[in-house]
Every structure is written in structure tokens, then in C-alpha cells.
Motif scaffolding. Structure first.
Motif, PDB file in Angstrom:
ATOM      1  N   ILE A   9       0.862  -1.187   0.000  1.00 29.58           N
ATOM      2  CA  ILE A   9       0.000   0.000   0.000  1.00 29.58           C
ATOM      3  C   ILE A   9       0.901   1.242   0.000  1.00 29.58           C
ATOM      4  CG2 ILE A   9      -1.776   1.283   1.239  1.00 29.58           C
ATOM      5  CD1 ILE A   9      -2.589  -1.349   2.579  1.00 29.58           C
ATOM      6  N   PRO A  10       0.793   2.107  -0.984  1.00 30.08           N
ATOM      7  CA  PRO A  10       1.654   3.304  -1.002  1.00 30.08           C
ATOM      8  C   PRO A  10       1.203   4.324   0.039  1.00 30.08           C
ATOM      9  CG  PRO A  10       0.107   3.385  -2.829  1.00 30.08           C
ATOM     10  CD  PRO A  10      -0.105   2.054  -2.160  1.00 30.08           C
ATOM     11  N   TYR A  11       2.140   4.795   0.849  1.00 32.49           N
ATOM     12  CA  TYR A  11       1.791   5.837   1.818  1.00 32.49           C
ATOM     13  C   TYR A  11       2.427   7.181   1.471  1.00 32.49           C
ATOM     14  CZ  TYR A  11       6.411   5.136   4.052  1.00 32.49           C
ATOM     15  OH  TYR A  11       7.762   5.050   4.314  1.00 32.49           O
ATOM     16  N   ALA A  12       3.284   7.197   0.465  1.00 34.41           N
ATOM     17  CA  ALA A  12       3.954   8.441   0.058  1.00 34.41           C
ATOM     18  C   ALA A  12       4.149   8.433  -1.451  1.00 34.41           C
ATOM     19  CB  ALA A  12       5.299   8.577   0.761  1.00 34.41           C
ATOM     20  N   GLU A  13       4.303   9.606  -2.012  1.00 31.41           N
ATOM     21  CA  GLU A  13       4.659   9.701  -3.423  1.00 31.41           C
ATOM     22  C   GLU A  13       6.067   9.139  -3.623  1.00 31.41           C
ATOM     23  OE1 GLU A  13       2.773  10.723  -6.045  1.00 31.41           O
ATOM     24  OE2 GLU A  13       1.134  10.807  -4.582  1.00 31.41           O
ATOM     25  N   PRO A  14       6.348   8.505  -4.750  1.00 37.87           N
ATOM     26  CA  PRO A  14       7.697   7.952  -4.977  1.00 37.87           C
ATOM     27  C   PRO A  14       8.768   9.027  -4.806  1.00 37.87           C
ATOM     28  CG  PRO A  14       6.176   7.159  -6.646  1.00 37.87           C
ATOM     29  CD  PRO A  14       5.441   8.213  -5.867  1.00 37.87           C
ATOM     30  N   PRO A  15       9.774   8.803  -3.956  1.00 35.79           N
ATOM     31  CA  PRO A  15      10.810   9.823  -3.699  1.00 35.79           C
ATOM     32  C   PRO A  15      11.894   9.805  -4.772  1.00 35.79           C
ATOM     33  CG  PRO A  15      11.229   7.902  -2.351  1.00 35.79           C
ATOM     34  CD  PRO A  15       9.984   7.593  -3.136  1.00 35.79           C
ATOM     35  N   VAL A  16      11.503  10.067  -6.005  1.00 32.07           N
ATOM     36  CA  VAL A  16      12.424   9.977  -7.136  1.00 32.07           C
ATOM     37  C   VAL A  16      12.522  11.323  -7.847  1.00 32.07           C
ATOM     38  CG1 VAL A  16      11.932   7.524  -7.437  1.00 32.07           C
ATOM     39  CG2 VAL A  16      10.585   9.204  -8.692  1.00 32.07           C
ATOM     40  N   SER A  86      14.254  -0.812  -5.579  1.00 37.00           N
ATOM     41  CA  SER A  86      13.861   0.380  -6.329  1.00 37.00           C
ATOM     42  C   SER A  86      13.841   1.579  -5.399  1.00 37.00           C
ATOM     43  CB  SER A  86      12.469   0.171  -6.947  1.00 37.00           C
ATOM     44  OG  SER A  86      11.973   1.375  -7.517  1.00 37.00           O
ATOM     45  N   GLU A  87      14.051   2.765  -5.966  1.00 42.09           N
ATOM     46  CA  GLU A  87      13.848   4.001  -5.193  1.00 42.09           C
ATOM     47  C   GLU A  87      12.369   4.220  -4.890  1.00 42.09           C
ATOM     48  OE1 GLU A  87      16.178   7.881  -5.453  1.00 42.09           O
ATOM     49  OE2 GLU A  87      16.464   7.014  -7.451  1.00 42.09           O
ATOM     50  N   ASP A  88      11.512   3.715  -5.765  1.00 38.28           N
ATOM     51  CA  ASP A  88      10.064   3.813  -5.543  1.00 38.28           C
ATOM     52  C   ASP A  88       9.684   2.692  -4.580  1.00 38.28           C
ATOM     53  OD1 ASP A  88       7.341   3.948  -5.595  1.00 38.28           O
ATOM     54  OD2 ASP A  88       7.115   3.476  -7.735  1.00 38.28           O
ATOM     55  N   CYS A  89       9.778   2.968  -3.272  1.00 41.44           N
ATOM     56  CA  CYS A  89       9.680   1.879  -2.294  1.00 41.44           C
ATOM     57  C   CYS A  89       8.905   2.250  -1.033  1.00 41.44           C
ATOM     58  CB  CYS A  89      11.081   1.407  -1.906  1.00 41.44           C
ATOM     59  SG  CYS A  89      12.069   2.665  -1.054  1.00 41.44           S
ATOM     60  N   LEU A  90       8.262   3.406  -1.011  1.00 43.82           N
ATOM     61  CA  LEU A  90       7.596   3.841   0.218  1.00 43.82           C
ATOM     62  C   LEU A  90       6.188   3.255   0.292  1.00 43.82           C
ATOM     63  CD1 LEU A  90       8.889   7.500   0.632  1.00 43.82           C
ATOM     64  CD2 LEU A  90       9.842   5.330   1.461  1.00 43.82           C
ATOM     65  N   TYR A  91       6.167   1.999   0.694  1.00 48.49           N
ATOM     66  CA  TYR A  91       4.937   1.229   0.801  1.00 48.49           C
ATOM     67  C   TYR A  91       4.883   0.563   2.170  1.00 48.49           C
ATOM     68  CZ  TYR A  91       4.866   1.695  -4.307  1.00 48.49           C
ATOM     69  OH  TYR A  91       4.859   2.192  -5.588  1.00 48.49           O
ATOM     70  N   LEU A  92       3.702   0.114   2.540  1.00 43.80           N
ATOM     71  CA  LEU A  92       3.549  -0.645   3.776  1.00 43.80           C
ATOM     72  C   LEU A  92       2.604  -1.820   3.536  1.00 43.80           C
ATOM     73  CD1 LEU A  92       0.527   0.291   4.890  1.00 43.80           C
ATOM     74  CD2 LEU A  92       1.808   2.291   5.679  1.00 43.80           C
ATOM     75  N   ASN A  93       2.661  -2.788   4.449  1.00 46.80           N
ATOM     76  CA  ASN A  93       1.811  -3.967   4.388  1.00 46.80           C
ATOM     77  C   ASN A  93       0.929  -4.001   5.625  1.00 46.80           C
ATOM     78  OD1 ASN A  93       3.387  -4.945   2.095  1.00 46.80           O
ATOM     79  ND2 ASN A  93       4.950  -5.472   3.598  1.00 46.80           N
ATOM     80  N   VAL A  94      -0.291  -4.450   5.470  1.00 45.56           N
ATOM     81  CA  VAL A  94      -1.218  -4.587   6.596  1.00 45.56           C
ATOM     82  C   VAL A  94      -1.666  -6.041   6.662  1.00 45.56           C
ATOM     83  CG1 VAL A  94      -3.383  -3.824   7.640  1.00 45.56           C
ATOM     84  CG2 VAL A  94      -1.997  -2.210   6.315  1.00 45.56           C
ATOM     85  N   ILE A  95      -1.405  -6.696   7.789  1.00 44.21           N
ATOM     86  CA  ILE A  95      -1.766  -8.099   7.970  1.00 44.21           C
ATOM     87  C   ILE A  95      -2.865  -8.158   9.033  1.00 44.21           C
ATOM     88  CG2 ILE A  95      -0.955 -10.414   8.566  1.00 44.21           C
ATOM     89  CD1 ILE A  95       1.587  -7.854   7.529  1.00 44.21           C
TER      90      ILE A  95
END
Length: 525
Positions: A9-16, A86-95
Motif C-alpha cells: 500500500i503506497p503511503y507516500a509519493e515515490p521519492p524519485v 527500487s527508489e520507488d519503495c515507500l509502501y507498507l503492508n497490513v496483515i
């Protein structure tokens, strides 16, 4: 495994591109339904055989004495390659555990890896053991690593409305916690009952979040496993009476890759793979390894870690902190092997001591003659009759994990309920070298125990210890206390032992921990 997993789940815009080395920006809402059924890529990190998580896991497997051809895939270990970063990596997982009531406690996991390696989706972290056993929601996050997460530079500071640079990794973690606060109720979680927990650099991140004003109110309990912001790893943003500063390390990095007078805009245009590490290990250690830690900038971190803990200005939340009995067996060999160590001769106590202070550690690579020898009390605690390399391994583990945890517990216990644990499990493997090595407890927290959850290393006793640890972590996340634990008392310190016998006991190296704690207090200005 009894859970519903929302992966990536993306929580931020890609920091690229223009957002590289900028504070993270919340992700814009998307239209329609987003599929979150596959792991995303890990954040860009060095990919080689000599350092990082790949080397760490491989060393442990080799030192275990196991027949590597017979164990197959290791569930807790995801090999990192250039293709899955990847630099495009600002995601999280919810279990989320299936079924049950709403307003479940939330546990947010921050992965380790020295601030340069790792990911939020390793097999251990997204397992169903914690969520299903405790009816809690587990969130695992990713944050920028190494030079992408910590680079400071005068030009970057000038771009910032706060006049600062660096600490992007910490700001990523804070934005992820804001995402949890704003969104977790839609998954059945309670935004007013959030526990942050992490191991190694993740434990250090938890400890650091305790002292950042920007994270206030975003979590309600904290757990640091084998990592803390002690000793004073944080460096100033700008130079004062020395040239040790985050901005100067940033200047050295930019100059190395592009030459003098290069601009940050030029640096932003370089491919991530070109600047993630330096091929020369000595230069990489002298420059890049210093760009992976907290920066005292007056904004994200107003004070260094020793001062923040000592003055009691941390967030007043319940805190569980601890470490493993043999932290150094899988770490020091990655930093300095036995052959290289032999060149130090009788100088090794001074070399080990130097790592307590970043400035002295830098001098160790430039002019060892300038290093101050450790105090006599420190030398007297070293068993000179033992094998020097093994003694250094033991001492290194106690200096960087045992004593810091003890010191953090002493100080935090003055402002909030604090508890300490000690993990000392004998592995069911052919070799007894590793002992309760660094990160070993992860297999007990996220699996059934043993080495990385490898079935042939798990005994019934391991399963019992693993279940007890999970029960205790879950109880702490729910209530802020743990039945059977004694609150940490500086006048009568003890820890909960997770071993063949589980219970409160005194720490055998308490004298050394108190010596180091007193030393750190003496350095506070």
C-alpha cells in the motif's frame, strides 16, 4: 495462514527525481480499486556478497554447521537483488486476522539492516503468527535506506523550509505512522492503541522515534529489540568545533561521485545504482557508512540521543527493550574478519573502544595514533587469557547491544513504565558457535522458533519459548505491561530471560553495563 494480507500500500509519493532527498509527500488518492496482492520492491540498497543482509544470513547459515543442501528455502530470508530493489519503495503492508471485533491493537514493525539494508516484506515479518495468536493487526513499513535516507548537504538544507537536510528515513517512518493513524480503523484497527516495534536498526529507529517531537501522539507503546539510539550515534547537521558533521559527510559523498563543485541537481540525475555504494570497502565505510544514522538538526531531532534520554524529554510511553546473549557472533565477523583482526595485535581494545564515538571511529581509518586508549576499568573487564578474537566478539556485542539497552532502560524508567528482556536460547544446530546471535529472536517472534524457522532446527522447547514471547509482546501491545515481568528498577535491575527457563533474573554483566552507562553520562554536555 488465517490472515488477510494487503501488500504494497503506497503511503507516500515515490521519492524519485526532484523528490529524491526531500521530505516525504503523502500519497495522492487513486481512482478505483488498487490490487495489493504482491510484494513490492525493497528500497535501493547495496547488493554484494560481503556486506548487508545477504552476507549476514549467509554467515549465520554457514556458522550453524547445517547441511545447506538439505534445508531448502528459508522462509524468513528474502534474497535481495538489483532486480527487486527500487527508489520507488515507500509502501507498507497490513496483515489482518480474519474475523473478530473491531478496534484491534495495532503493531507497526520497523525492519533492521543497519539503516542501509532490508525490507518490510521479508517472510518473517508478514507471517500470520502474531496477528492470529493475539488478534492484533500488524503493519510492516519500508523507509529509504543509506544515502537515500540520510544524505545531508548544505544545498539540501538551503532548499528546506526548516533549513535542514537528512533524516528522510525517520520522516518516512513518521509519515507511515500518520497513515496508520488516519487509515487503520478501516482495516479494523484502533488508531489509539498503536505499538511500534523493531529489531537492530529497527530497534534503533523505535528508540529514536521516542525522542522526535514530530512523532508525538502517533504511537502509545514502544519495543526495541537488539538496537537503541544509545550510544550517541547521532551527529550534528553542521560543523561546530570539528569537521564531523552530516553536511560534511554529504559533501564528501557528492565530491567522490562527481568531483568538487558538483551540485545537488547533478547528483539527483545520477542513477540510484551508481551512488548506492562505493566499490572500495574502506572508502565505503569511511564515507557511506556514516550516512545512515540520526542527525541532530533541531527539527526532526533537537538533541542527541544521550541527552534526550538523560534529560527525560522522550515521549512518556511504556517501553520494552532487550537484547540477545551473543549479538556479536554474526556481526563483528562481517565488519572485521579474524585474519584482519590479527593485525591489530594488542591494539584491539582501543580499536573496539573507538567505535563508541563516531569521531574516534573515523580516526581509526585515518590516524590510529590519535585514538585515546579506553579507561583502565574497561581493560580490566577483558579476559586477556581468552582467545582475543572471541573476546572481541563478546565485548563488541555487549558494548553495542547489552550496555546501550541497559542505559536506555535506566533513563526511560524515570519517566514511564519500562521493561527489559534477555534472549538466551541454545540453537538446535550442529555448531555451538552462534549461540543466541543477533536477530535470532525474529524466528521466535514471527515463527515457531529455531534458526529462521527452519523446521529441522525447531524443538518443542523452541515452540514453547516462541509462544511465550509472542504472548508477552501481544500483551504489552494491548495493555502496556506484561504479567510476570518486573518493571525495570535502576536500583535493583533485572530482566525477563527467554531461555530454557523463563523468568526474571539478574544480568551477569551488570557491572560492565553500569560502567558504560556512567561513561556515557559523563560525556553529556
Amino acid at each position: 495462514d488465517g490472515t488477510i494480507k494487503f501488500l504494497g500500500i503506497p503511503y507516500a509519493e515515490p521519492p524519485v527525481k526532484k523528490l529524491r532527498w526531500k521530505s516525504p509527500i503523502p500519497k495522492e488518492p487513486w481512482q478505483g480499486v488498487k490490487k495489493t496482492t504482491e510484494n513490492v520492491k525493497a528500497c535501493t540498497q547495496p547488493i554484494n556478497d560481503r556486506t548487508g543482509n545477504n552476507a549476514f544470513y549467509q554467515l549465520i547459515l554457514e556458522k550453524s554447521g547445517l547441511d545447506l543442501n538439505s534445508i531448502g528455502d528459508v522462509s524468513g530470508f528474502d534474497e535481495v537483488t538489483e532486480q527487486n530493489t527500487s527508489e520507488d519503495c515507500l509502501y507498507l503492508n497490513v496483515i489482518v486476522p480474519k474475523g473478530g471485533a473491531k478496534k484491534k491493537p495495532v503493531m507497526v514493525w520497523i525492519h533492521g539492516g543497519a539503516g542501509r539494508w532490508g525490507s518490510g516484506h521479508e517472510g518473517n515479518y508478514t507471517s500470520g503468527y502474531l496477528p492470529t495468536q493475539g488478534d492484533v493487526i500488524v503493519v510492516t513499513i519500508q523507509y529509504r535506506l543509506g544515502i537515500f535516507g540520510w544524505l545531508a548537504h548544505p544545498e539540501l538544507s538551503a532548499e528546506s523550509i526548516h533549513g535542514v537536510s537528512g533524516n528522510y528515513a525517520t520522516q518516512d517512518q513518521i509519515l507511515a505512522l500518520k497513515w496508520v493513524k488516519n487509515n487503520i480503523s478501516r482495516f479494523g484497527g484502533d488508531p489509539d492503541n498503536v505499538t511500534i516495534f523493531g529489531e537492530s536498526a529497527g530497534g534503533q529507529a523505535v528508540s529514536s522515534l521516542l525522542m522526535s517531537p514530530l512523532s508525538k501522539g502517533l504511537f502509545h507503546k514502544a519495543i526495541s529489540q537488539s538496537g537503541s539510539a544509545i550510544p550517541n550515534i547521532s551527529i550534528p547537521l553542521k560543523s561546530t568545533d570539528s569537521d564531523i558533521s552530516a553536511e560534511n559527510f554529504g559533501i564528501k559523498a557528492v565530491n567522490y561521485f562527481l568531483g568538487e563543485n558538483a551540485s545537488i541537481d547533478e547528483f539527483r540525475n545520477l542513477a540510484a545504482s551508481k551512488i548506492v555504494e562505493i566499490d572500495d570497502p574502506m572508502l565505503d565505510n569511511a564515507i557511506m557508512a556514516n550516512i545512515s544514522g540520526q542527525i541532530v538538526d533541531g527539527y526532526v531531532f533537537p538533541d542527541n540521543s544521550l541527552k534526550a534520554f538523560n534529560l527525560g524529554i522522550n515521549h512518556r510511553v511504556p517501553y520494552l527493550i532487550g537484547f540477545n546473549a551473543n549479538e556479536g557472533t554474526s556481526l563483528l565477523p562481517l565488519i572485521i574478519d579474524k585474519q584482519t583482526f590479527s593485525f591489530f595485535g594488542d591494539f584491539w581494545p582501543v580499536a573496539i573502544w573507538s567505535f563508541i564515538d563516531p569521531a574516534s571511529a573515523l580516526m581509526a581509518f585515518t590516524d590510529p595514533s590519535k585514538l585515546s586508549p579506553p579507561p583502565n576499568e574497561f581493560l580490566n573487564m577483558i579476559d586477556v587469557n581468552a582467545d582475543a578474537y572471541q573476546t572481541a566478539i563478546d565485548l563488541w556485542g555487549e558494548m553495542f547491544f547489552g550496555a546501550p539497552a541497559f542505559h536506555a532502560a535506566i533513563n526511560h524508567s524515570k519517566i514511564a513504565d519500562t521493561f527489559m528482556y534477555y534472549f538466551d536460547v541454545d540453537l538446535n544446530v550442529p555448531s555451538d558457535y552462534l549461540g543466541a546471535t543477533h536477530a535470532l529472536e525474529l524466528g521466535y517472534l514471527f515463527n515457531e522458533g529455531g534458526l529462521f524457522g527452519i523446521e529441522q532446527t525447531i524443538t518443542d522447547t523452541d515452540r514453547e519459548i516462541a509462544k511465550k514471547m509472542r504472548d508477552d509482546w501481544i500483551e504489552f501491545a494491548k495493555t502496556g505491561s506484561i504479567e510476570g515481568y518486573k518493571a525495570f528498577d535502576p536500583d535493583d535491575p533485572s530482566a525477563m530471560f527467554y531461555s530454557r527457563k523463563i523468568g526474571n533474573d539478574q544480568l551477569k554483566n551488570e557491572k560492565f553495563y553500569k560502567f558504560m552507562s556512567n561513561y556515557w553520562n559523563s560525556t553529556i554536555q
